[in-house]
Design a protein around this motif. Structure first.
Motif: not given
Length: 181
Positions: A43-60
Motif C-alpha cells: 500500500l505504501r508503494g502504491w501511495l508513493g510514501v515511506d513509513r514515516a509519512a504513512f504513520y504521520d496522523p497529520a497526513l493520513f
C-alpha cells in the motif's frame, strides 16, 4: 469476540486522506499499528510514501471498517469485519474529520460503505470505474482500491491497468494532498 478487543484506528484533525481498510489482521492486532505487514508495504508503494509519512496522523487518518481483529475462520484466514462495528462507530468518527478530502476505500467492505449504490457489481468493476468516482462533485472523493494483500497478486497481474493508470494518479493525488500549502 474470540479475544480481547484492541481497536486499531488513527483519527486526525488535520489529515486530508482517510485510509479505509477492512479490519486489522493477526499481526496488526498484535502490534497495534495499522498495515504493519506486507500489505502495508504494498500500500505504501502504491501511495508513493515511506513509513514515516504513512504513520504521520497529520497526513493520513486510518480507520478500518472493523476497528478490531475479527478472528480467523476454520482455515486460518481472517474473518470479515464484524457487522456491528461500522454502524456503531463509523459515522461518529468521520464527523470528527470533516477536513478529509479523499477516502481510499480498500476492499469490498469499505467500498460498500463509502460508495453505496455507486459501486459496481464486482470489485474489479468498481475499481475500473475509479476516474468517475474521483470526478464526482461530492466530497470527500472516494477512490476504490483492491486490498494490497498478497492474496490479490493474481488480480493485479490480470489487471495491469491498475498499476499503469490508477497508481500514478493515486500517487499524484496523495502528493498534492500531503504537500505543505
Amino acid at each position: 469476540m474470540p479475544h480481547t478487543p484492541r481497536p486499531v484506528v488513527v483519527g486526525s484533525s488535520t489529515a486530508r486522506i482517510l485510509i479505509a481498510g477492512q479490519a486489522p489482521g493477526t499481526r496488526v492486532h498484535a502490534s497495534g499499528l495499522p498495515f504493519d505487514d506486507r500489505s502495508g508495504d504494498r500500500l505504501r508503494g502504491w501511495l508513493g510514501v515511506d513509513r514515516a509519512a504513512f504513520y504521520d496522523p497529520a497526513l493520513f487518518a486510518i480507520a478500518p471498517m472493523g476497528f478490531c481483529f475479527p478472528g480467523q475462520d476454520a482455515r486460518g484466514g481472517d474473518l470479515p469485519p464484524r457487522r456491528e462495528c461500522a454502524p456503531a462507530w463509523r459515522a461518529a468518527l468521520l464527523a470528527h474529520m470533516p477536513q478529509i478530502a479523499l477516502v481510499l476505500a480498500i476492499g469490498q467492505y469499505a467500498q460498500a460503505w463509502h460508495l453505496g449504490d455507486r459501486r459496481g457489481r464486482s470489485l474489479t468493476e468498481t475499481v475500473l470505474d475509479w476516474r468517475r468516482h474521483l470526478e464526482r462533485d461530492a466530497r470527500p472523493h472516494v477512490l476504490p482500491l483492491p486490498h494490497p494483500s498478497w492474496r490479490n497478486t493474481g488480480w493485479l497481474k490480470r489487471n495491469p491497468w491498475f498499476e499503469a493508470e490508477l497508481v500514478p494518479a493515486l500517487r499524484q493525488r496523495v502528493h498534492t494532498l500531503t504537500s505543505p500549502k
